[in-house]
Scaffold this motif. Structure first.
Motif, PDB file in Angstrom:
ATOM      1  N   PRO A 233       7.951  42.315  99.084  1.00 52.66           N
ATOM      2  CA  PRO A 233       8.529  43.610  98.701  1.00 52.66           C
ATOM      3  C   PRO A 233      10.029  43.608  99.007  1.00 52.66           C
ATOM      4  CG  PRO A 233       6.489  43.913  99.908  1.00 52.66           C
ATOM      5  CD  PRO A 233       6.815  42.454 100.013  1.00 52.66           C
ATOM      6  N   GLY A 234      10.816  44.031  98.052  1.00 54.35           N
ATOM      7  CA  GLY A 234      12.261  43.978  98.214  1.00 54.35           C
ATOM      8  C   GLY A 234      12.861  42.657  97.797  1.00 54.35           C
ATOM      9  N   GLY A 235      12.015  41.699  97.381  1.00 49.87           N
ATOM     10  CA  GLY A 235      12.503  40.400  96.927  1.00 49.87           C
ATOM     11  C   GLY A 235      13.206  40.502  95.587  1.00 49.87           C
ATOM     12  N   SER A 236      14.056  39.531  95.300  1.00 51.95           N
ATOM     13  CA  SER A 236      14.878  39.544  94.089  1.00 51.95           C
ATOM     14  C   SER A 236      14.350  38.572  93.039  1.00 51.95           C
ATOM     15  CB  SER A 236      16.323  39.172  94.424  1.00 51.95           C
ATOM     16  OG  SER A 236      16.972  40.189  95.163  1.00 51.95           O
ATOM     17  N   LEU A 237      14.463  38.982  91.777  1.00 51.71           N
ATOM     18  CA  LEU A 237      14.140  38.134  90.636  1.00 51.71           C
ATOM     19  C   LEU A 237      15.412  37.943  89.814  1.00 51.71           C
ATOM     20  CD1 LEU A 237      12.192  36.661  88.683  1.00 51.71           C
ATOM     21  CD2 LEU A 237      11.724  38.894  87.636  1.00 51.71           C
ATOM     22  N   PHE A 238      15.758  36.683  89.536  1.00 54.33           N
ATOM     23  CA  PHE A 238      16.946  36.368  88.736  1.00 54.33           C
ATOM     24  C   PHE A 238      16.514  35.641  87.465  1.00 54.33           C
ATOM     25  CE2 PHE A 238      18.373  36.542  93.146  1.00 54.33           C
ATOM     26  CZ  PHE A 238      19.471  37.386  93.054  1.00 54.33           C
ATOM     27  N   ILE A 239      16.990  36.145  86.322  1.00 53.70           N
ATOM     28  CA  ILE A 239      16.634  35.568  85.028  1.00 53.70           C
ATOM     29  C   ILE A 239      17.901  35.396  84.203  1.00 53.70           C
ATOM     30  CG2 ILE A 239      15.461  35.996  82.827  1.00 53.70           C
ATOM     31  CD1 ILE A 239      13.319  37.520  84.365  1.00 53.70           C
ATOM     32  N   THR A 240      18.045  34.232  83.573  1.00 52.97           N
ATOM     33  CA  THR A 240      19.020  34.083  82.492  1.00 52.97           C
ATOM     34  C   THR A 240      18.242  33.652  81.259  1.00 52.97           C
ATOM     35  OG1 THR A 240      19.538  31.740  82.864  1.00 52.97           O
ATOM     36  CG2 THR A 240      20.805  33.366  84.124  1.00 52.97           C
ATOM     37  N   THR A 241      18.560  34.260  80.124  1.00 48.27           N
ATOM     38  CA  THR A 241      17.809  33.972  78.912  1.00 48.27           C
ATOM     39  C   THR A 241      18.621  34.384  77.697  1.00 48.27           C
ATOM     40  OG1 THR A 241      15.635  34.217  77.851  1.00 48.27           O
ATOM     41  CG2 THR A 241      16.592  36.183  78.863  1.00 48.27           C
ATOM     42  N   LEU A 242      17.979  34.350  76.525  1.00 47.85           N
ATOM     43  CA  LEU A 242      18.630  34.660  75.252  1.00 47.85           C
ATOM     44  C   LEU A 242      18.105  35.964  74.672  1.00 47.85           C
ATOM     45  CD1 LEU A 242      18.401  31.046  73.966  1.00 47.85           C
ATOM     46  CD2 LEU A 242      20.525  32.321  73.788  1.00 47.85           C
ATOM     47  N   SER A 275      14.855  40.745  74.208  1.00 44.91           N
ATOM     48  CA  SER A 275      16.010  41.612  74.429  1.00 44.91           C
ATOM     49  C   SER A 275      16.023  42.124  75.865  1.00 44.91           C
ATOM     50  CB  SER A 275      15.968  42.795  73.464  1.00 44.91           C
ATOM     51  OG  SER A 275      14.919  43.687  73.823  1.00 44.91           O
ATOM     52  N   PRO A 276      17.189  42.514  76.381  1.00 47.46           N
ATOM     53  CA  PRO A 276      17.245  43.081  77.734  1.00 47.46           C
ATOM     54  C   PRO A 276      16.374  44.319  77.888  1.00 47.46           C
ATOM     55  CG  PRO A 276      19.449  42.494  76.976  1.00 47.46           C
ATOM     56  CD  PRO A 276      18.543  42.343  75.800  1.00 47.46           C
ATOM     57  N   VAL A 277      16.296  45.133  76.845  1.00 40.89           N
ATOM     58  CA  VAL A 277      15.479  46.348  76.913  1.00 40.89           C
ATOM     59  C   VAL A 277      14.000  45.992  77.053  1.00 40.89           C
ATOM     60  CG1 VAL A 277      14.729  48.398  75.652  1.00 40.89           C
ATOM     61  CG2 VAL A 277      17.144  47.734  75.621  1.00 40.89           C
ATOM     62  N   GLU A 278      13.547  45.043  76.239  1.00 39.39           N
ATOM     63  CA  GLU A 278      12.138  44.639  76.299  1.00 39.39           C
ATOM     64  C   GLU A 278      11.822  43.953  77.627  1.00 39.39           C
ATOM     65  OE1 GLU A 278       8.863  42.064  73.706  1.00 39.39           O
ATOM     66  OE2 GLU A 278      10.970  42.111  73.104  1.00 39.39           O
ATOM     67  N   SER A 306      31.480  32.001  80.424  1.00 43.03           N
ATOM     68  CA  SER A 306      32.241  33.136  80.963  1.00 43.03           C
ATOM     69  C   SER A 306      31.397  34.397  80.843  1.00 43.03           C
ATOM     70  CB  SER A 306      33.566  33.318  80.209  1.00 43.03           C
ATOM     71  OG  SER A 306      33.329  33.558  78.824  1.00 43.03           O
ATOM     72  N   TRP A 307      31.686  35.366  81.706  1.00 44.40           N
ATOM     73  CA  TRP A 307      31.014  36.659  81.626  1.00 44.40           C
ATOM     74  C   TRP A 307      31.607  37.466  80.480  1.00 44.40           C
ATOM     75  CZ3 TRP A 307      26.708  36.620  84.076  1.00 44.40           C
ATOM     76  CH2 TRP A 307      26.566  36.017  85.314  1.00 44.40           C
ATOM     77  N   THR A 308      30.787  38.281  79.857  1.00 48.20           N
ATOM     78  CA  THR A 308      31.242  39.131  78.765  1.00 48.20           C
ATOM     79  C   THR A 308      30.485  40.450  78.805  1.00 48.20           C
ATOM     80  OG1 THR A 308      31.388  39.339  76.336  1.00 48.20           O
ATOM     81  CG2 THR A 308      29.571  38.035  77.209  1.00 48.20           C
ATOM     82  N   ASP A 309      31.060  41.480  78.192  1.00 44.49           N
ATOM     83  CA  ASP A 309      30.389  42.779  78.158  1.00 44.49           C
ATOM     84  C   ASP A 309      29.211  42.791  77.181  1.00 44.49           C
ATOM     85  OD1 ASP A 309      32.142  43.856  80.006  1.00 44.49           O
ATOM     86  OD2 ASP A 309      33.552  44.546  78.474  1.00 44.49           O
ATOM     87  N   SER A 310      29.193  41.852  76.252  1.00 36.85           N
ATOM     88  CA  SER A 310      28.135  41.823  75.239  1.00 36.85           C
ATOM     89  C   SER A 310      26.956  40.979  75.694  1.00 36.85           C
ATOM     90  CB  SER A 310      28.680  41.257  73.925  1.00 36.85           C
ATOM     91  OG  SER A 310      27.626  41.070  72.997  1.00 36.85           O
ATOM     92  N   THR A 311      25.756  41.506  75.527  1.00 33.76           N
ATOM     93  CA  THR A 311      24.525  40.767  75.818  1.00 33.76           C
ATOM     94  C   THR A 311      23.861  40.282  74.533  1.00 33.76           C
ATOM     95  OG1 THR A 311      23.215  42.811  75.809  1.00 33.76           O
ATOM     96  CG2 THR A 311      24.123  42.085  77.932  1.00 33.76           C
ATOM     97  N   ALA A 312      24.637  40.187  73.456  1.00 35.98           N
ATOM     98  CA  ALA A 312      24.069  39.872  72.145  1.00 35.98           C
ATOM     99  C   ALA A 312      23.503  38.460  72.055  1.00 35.98           C
ATOM    100  CB  ALA A 312      25.127  40.068  71.057  1.00 35.98           C
ATOM    101  N   VAL A 313      23.972  37.542  72.908  1.00 38.05           N
ATOM    102  CA  VAL A 313      23.474  36.172  72.853  1.00 38.05           C
ATOM    103  C   VAL A 313      22.775  35.820  74.174  1.00 38.05           C
ATOM    104  CG1 VAL A 313      24.024  33.758  72.369  1.00 38.05           C
ATOM    105  CG2 VAL A 313      25.332  35.575  71.268  1.00 38.05           C
ATOM    106  N   ASN A 314      23.518  35.456  75.193  1.00 37.20           N
ATOM    107  CA  ASN A 314      22.946  35.118  76.503  1.00 37.20           C
ATOM    108  C   ASN A 314      23.203  36.247  77.493  1.00 37.20           C
ATOM    109  OD1 ASN A 314      23.845  32.356  75.212  1.00 37.20           O
ATOM    110  ND2 ASN A 314      22.268  31.838  76.695  1.00 37.20           N
ATOM    111  N   TYR A 315      22.301  36.400  78.465  1.00 40.09           N
ATOM    112  CA  TYR A 315      22.530  37.394  79.509  1.00 40.09           C
ATOM    113  C   TYR A 315      21.812  36.992  80.791  1.00 40.09           C
ATOM    114  CZ  TYR A 315      17.896  39.281  78.181  1.00 40.09           C
ATOM    115  OH  TYR A 315      16.553  39.447  77.892  1.00 40.09           O
TER     116      TYR A 315
END
Length: 330
Positions: A233-242, A275-278, A306-315
């Motif tokens: 509980p309180g543990g972190s999950l990190f995901i990078t995806t498309l 998608s990030p929403v899903e 690089s970081w970007t404000d858009s999540t349209a490709v990778n996030y």
């Protein structure tokens, strides 16, 4: 010629307009072709997800016991298994098929480190992740596992491809600093999770990392469930995806695989992009609270992310487990 076209693609990232995107690659792929393929895939995927949603709903209502679920669901796609089996010996070639993943460490390692430091108040000079137990799911050859170990974390890397695990073990054995901090196992997430079913209380890990893994899964629902199960509980999950957009199809598949050969052809299946929403909905239904989502962009000319404000490709996404797993008697 391709450089100018890709430049126009990247400049259109923030607006995410399909017209600009398709115009940039019109020499080989028309707008109609891309959009028709995307529409057909979406229809097929919608039907599949509708069926899966019904099945998962019945499982959740009728089979709350974790052992029943773990026996009937798997995150491993046999086609993906065979694909990565053929690449198992190439993980540490920084100029080869995994060059982009090597470069991604410049973003994903600080992303994991800094968010964990925000959650855990104790600090160890020089080893900021000391005292934390971390699970690297789909670790491959250990490209991300090793840097997390060097930051002091006690890291377990798991992957269903045995040859990839052998590559990871061989590479880490050359660094005495990693021998006491990094270990590997050839298994799937659900197999590891089922072993912890008999443990008392919550899971055993402070953090779970799944970088460039979700887009290769056979069952994201089981993945989210198992991540929650193995985390404290309180543990972190990190995901990078498309993300699942027209732009991600054009850049990740058309440009990266078919034009520039940055990654082997067939590496990605657009139907599995999420998608990030899903993804946020999926995680929240399994006891997570999403804390941050940040867009990422790869430049094939400089080989840098690089970081970007858009999540349209990778996030990249960071979530925290806020609820305990349901016990079988519940």
């Amino acid at each position: 010629m391709y450089a100018n076209k890709l430049g126009r693609l990247l400049s259109g990232l923030h607006s995410c307009q399909v017209t600009a995107l398709c115009g940039a690659i019109r020499c080989r792929y028309s707008r109609t072709t891309i959009c028709q393929q995307r529409t057909l895939w979406r229809r097929r995927n919608t039907c599949k997800r509708t069926q899966n949603h019904t099945v998962h709903g019945r499982i959740s209502v009728c089979l709350s016991s974790y052992s029943v679920r773990s026996a009937s669901q798997t995150t491993v796609d046999p086609d993906e298994l065979r694909r990565f089996q053929s690449l198992a010996s190439k993980w540490w070639d920084e100029q080869g098929e995994f060059a982009a993943l090597h470069a991604m460490n410049d973003l994903r390692v600080p992303f994991i480190r800094d968010n964990l430091l925000n959650v855990h108040t104790r600090h160890h000079p020089g080893k900021p992740l000391a005292g934390l137990r971390i699970l690297d799911v789909g670790c491959g050859g250990g490209l991300l596992t090793e840097p997390l170990g060097r930051l002091g974390g006690n890291v377990l890397g798991i992957d269903p491809v045995e040859d990839s695990i052998s590559t990871a073990q061989l590479h880490s054995s050359n660094d005495p600093e990693l021998r006491s901090r990094v270990s590997y196992r050839a298994c799937s997430l659900e197999e590891l999770s089922s072993e912890e079913e008999g443990e008392q209380g919550a899971g055993q890990f402070d953090a779970v990392v799944a970088s460039e893994v979700v887009e290769h899964l056979a069952d994201p629902e089981t993945f989210a469930f198992c991540c929650s199960h193995v985390l404290k509980p309180g543990g972190s999950l990190f995901i990078t995806t498309l993300n699942k957009t027209n732009l991600s199809y054009a850049l990740a598949i058309v440009v990266a695989e078919q034009l520039f050969r940055i990654v082997p052809s067939g590496t990605h299946d657009w139907e599995k992009f999420i998608s990030p929403v899903e993804l946020e909905r999926l995680l929240e239904s399994n006891g997570f609270s999403v804390k941050s989502v940040q867009g990422m962009l790869y430049n094939p000319f400089s080989g840098a992310w690089s970081w970007t404000d858009s999540t349209a490709v990778n996030y990249a996404l960071h979530a925290i487990k806020v609820t305990d797993d349901l016990q079988p008697e519940q």
